[in-house]
Write a protein that holds these residues in place. Sequence first.
Motif, PDB file in Angstrom:
ATOM      1  N   GLU A 168      12.569   2.252  -1.455  1.00 30.70           N
ATOM      2  CA  GLU A 168      11.187   1.868  -1.218  1.00 30.70           C
ATOM      3  C   GLU A 168      11.155   0.605  -0.715  1.00 30.70           C
ATOM      4  O   GLU A 168      10.244   0.367   0.245  1.00 30.70           O
ATOM      5  CB  GLU A 168      10.532   1.814  -2.906  1.00 30.70           C
TER       6      GLU A 168
ATOM      7  N   ARG B 132      11.520   1.243   3.151  1.00 28.64           N
ATOM      8  CA  ARG B 132      10.264   2.045   3.559  1.00 28.64           C
ATOM      9  C   ARG B 132       9.333   0.825   3.865  1.00 28.64           C
ATOM     10  O   ARG B 132       8.546   0.617   5.190  1.00 28.64           O
ATOM     11  CB  ARG B 132       9.589   2.860   2.692  1.00 28.64           C
ATOM     12  N   HIS B 133       9.245  -0.173   3.000  1.00 31.12           N
ATOM     13  CA  HIS B 133       8.278  -1.278   3.146  1.00 31.12           C
ATOM     14  C   HIS B 133       8.540  -2.109   4.180  1.00 31.12           C
ATOM     15  O   HIS B 133       7.666  -2.629   4.957  1.00 31.12           O
ATOM     16  CB  HIS B 133       8.089  -1.898   1.834  1.00 31.12           C
TER      17      HIS B 133
ATOM     18  N   ALA C 192       7.818   4.437  -8.269  1.00 31.47           N
ATOM     19  CA  ALA C 192       7.773   4.476  -6.864  1.00 31.47           C
ATOM     20  C   ALA C 192       6.291   3.842  -6.537  1.00 31.47           C
ATOM     21  O   ALA C 192       5.859   2.927  -5.939  1.00 31.47           O
ATOM     22  CB  ALA C 192       8.265   5.407  -6.017  1.00 31.47           C
ATOM     23  N   GLY C 193       5.317   4.788  -7.251  1.00 35.69           N
ATOM     24  CA  GLY C 193       4.016   4.675  -6.899  1.00 35.69           C
ATOM     25  C   GLY C 193       3.458   3.149  -7.428  1.00 35.69           C
ATOM     26  O   GLY C 193       2.865   2.594  -6.913  1.00 35.69           O
TER      27      GLY C 193
ATOM     28  N   ARG D 281       4.439   0.497  -5.187  1.00 39.06           N
ATOM     29  CA  ARG D 281       3.652   0.463  -3.801  1.00 39.06           C
ATOM     30  C   ARG D 281       2.462  -0.138  -4.089  1.00 39.06           C
ATOM     31  O   ARG D 281       1.943  -0.858  -3.138  1.00 39.06           O
ATOM     32  CB  ARG D 281       3.669   1.925  -3.339  1.00 39.06           C
ATOM     33  N   GLU D 282       1.931  -0.150  -5.295  1.00 36.37           N
ATOM     34  CA  GLU D 282       0.622  -0.636  -5.737  1.00 36.37           C
ATOM     35  C   GLU D 282       0.755  -1.906  -6.299  1.00 36.37           C
ATOM     36  O   GLU D 282      -0.576  -2.410  -6.367  1.00 36.37           O
ATOM     37  CB  GLU D 282      -0.069   0.422  -6.610  1.00 36.37           C
ATOM     38  N   SER D 283       1.755  -2.393  -6.458  1.00 37.88           N
ATOM     39  CA  SER D 283       1.988  -3.892  -7.127  1.00 37.88           C
ATOM     40  C   SER D 283       1.556  -4.836  -5.867  1.00 37.88           C
ATOM     41  O   SER D 283       1.359  -4.730  -4.739  1.00 37.88           O
ATOM     42  CB  SER D 283       3.393  -4.185  -7.372  1.00 37.88           C
TER      43      SER D 283
ATOM     44  N   ALA E 201       4.076  -5.773  -3.174  1.00 38.37           N
ATOM     45  CA  ALA E 201       4.136  -4.536  -2.062  1.00 38.37           C
ATOM     46  C   ALA E 201       3.003  -4.520  -1.242  1.00 38.37           C
ATOM     47  O   ALA E 201       3.008  -3.924  -0.063  1.00 38.37           O
ATOM     48  CB  ALA E 201       4.443  -3.355  -2.897  1.00 38.37           C
ATOM     49  N   ALA E 202       1.860  -4.769  -1.999  1.00 36.36           N
ATOM     50  CA  ALA E 202       0.552  -4.543  -1.174  1.00 36.36           C
ATOM     51  C   ALA E 202       0.363  -5.621  -0.151  1.00 36.36           C
ATOM     52  O   ALA E 202      -0.729  -5.444   0.745  1.00 36.36           O
ATOM     53  CB  ALA E 202      -0.702  -4.421  -2.181  1.00 36.36           C
TER      54      ALA E 202
ATOM     55  N   PRO F 216       1.669  -2.667   4.554  1.00 35.61           N
ATOM     56  CA  PRO F 216       1.462  -1.373   4.345  1.00 35.61           C
ATOM     57  C   PRO F 216       2.701  -0.357   4.381  1.00 35.61           C
ATOM     58  O   PRO F 216       3.511  -0.991   5.125  1.00 35.61           O
ATOM     59  CB  PRO F 216       0.453  -0.805   5.462  1.00 35.61           C
ATOM     60  N   GLY F 217       2.711   0.401   3.868  1.00 31.83           N
ATOM     61  CA  GLY F 217       4.110   1.276   3.786  1.00 31.83           C
ATOM     62  C   GLY F 217       4.297   1.858   5.272  1.00 31.83           C
ATOM     63  O   GLY F 217       3.096   2.211   5.986  1.00 31.83           O
TER      64      GLY F 217
END
Length: 447
Positions: free
Chosen positions: A119, A122-123, A177-178, A181-183, A186-187, A190-191
């Motif tokens: 993750e 990816r980020h 993982a979701g 990504r929504e934290s 992490a926001a 973008p991924g």
Amino acid sequence: MRILLAFAGSRGDAQPGVLLGRELLGRGHDVTMAVSPNLVEFAERHGVPAVPFGLDSDVLLRTQRDDRRFRHPNPVQRVRAVLDLQRRGFVEAAADLLAVAGGHDLLVTGMAGEEAAAEVARHQGVPLAAVHFFPIIPNGSVPVVPSGWGKRMPPTANRAGWRALTAARARALAPCAGAFRESALAARRPGLGAPAYTAIQAYDAALFPGLADELCGVPFTGFPVPADNGAAQHGPQWPAPGTSAVEERSTGLGAELFEWLIAGPAPVYAGFGSMPVAEPVALESLVREVGRRLGRRILLVGPMFRGRIGDQLAVVDQVDHRAVLPLCDAAVHHGGAGTTAAVLRAGVPSVICSVQADQPYWGRQLEALGLGATAPFAGLTANRLERLLIRATTPEVRLRAAAYGARFRDDGVQRAADVVESLSPERPRPVLDTGEPSASTMIGGAR
């Protein structure tokens, strides 16, 4: 190249990362290592700059010891226990890793925590290399069920089983993982899609006949063991080259233990690494009784035991495996990949009393190859351990173990570093991908 190494899990999980980090530092790379909070000092003591991420590995090991589902006869219950454990601290581990990932060109991870590292890769939009200590890429060469009947399953069934386990793990970790990504952290970016992925197979492919041909194009580097100066090995460091054999053994072991080892017949080594032993007094009594029955001296290793050295039993906190194991007649151990490699390197038979993770697989594989014997640690009795030691020390097993040790390759760390360097953004990447999902299966965990 700036490289971030993320090796979650126990000391056995972290040690290969420390060895790889030292090698990469020696080649002039900028390396930072992320490990469980309780292992930061371990990494830094061996010269690798380290930061904490995720949960304390000792806490996770105690959780496994106390959760009865890990020993449940129903495999579904065992799988659920593993998935629950893997979900614990996922978001926190990924956030910790993301906080230090900026500016790195490559992320290298171990088996434990691979999905969290994926993750972050990816980020950040950087390649991901995963160091696998056991074959977890779906394949038909390794029995998916570590049991006597499991090895009779056809390759198609094994391949389907590994894929099913990988898919189940991916589904179980998808909410974690979701959430990452929504934290809020992490926001901020973008991924960037799935990272370029390389699965480094850090074990000897010869131990799994047919696997290298099946996974054509996947890099096999061999076991990541210390070479020459075993700086990251458990216990004291080895002396400089040129030291006499006697001085070398004495320096690496400590004078009292060295004298005990050479004062009589080669002992049986017994040690269980980082595995939490619920009743150390009972285990010591069991091992001592087996030694008495077979007329064998016993070297018992572990911080949970009361240290002392007697005529037939020596109990010590930790040892340098490279110094000790060649002086032993056989090794009783938990079957973690690192300890298994050390025993194979020493050329002595194994009695693997597996606790969790990949350990039952190593036990079954070495038994199938005639390099030892195996049984679960749970329910171990003096009678069973006595039978295992007798089976593991027949002349045929001794000869096979010695022959394997004679051809053991010590350059696994260097070969893994070569693969890592090949992933530099400035250099063309070799075709190493397998096309399989970048997910560790159920066996990921402590060594």
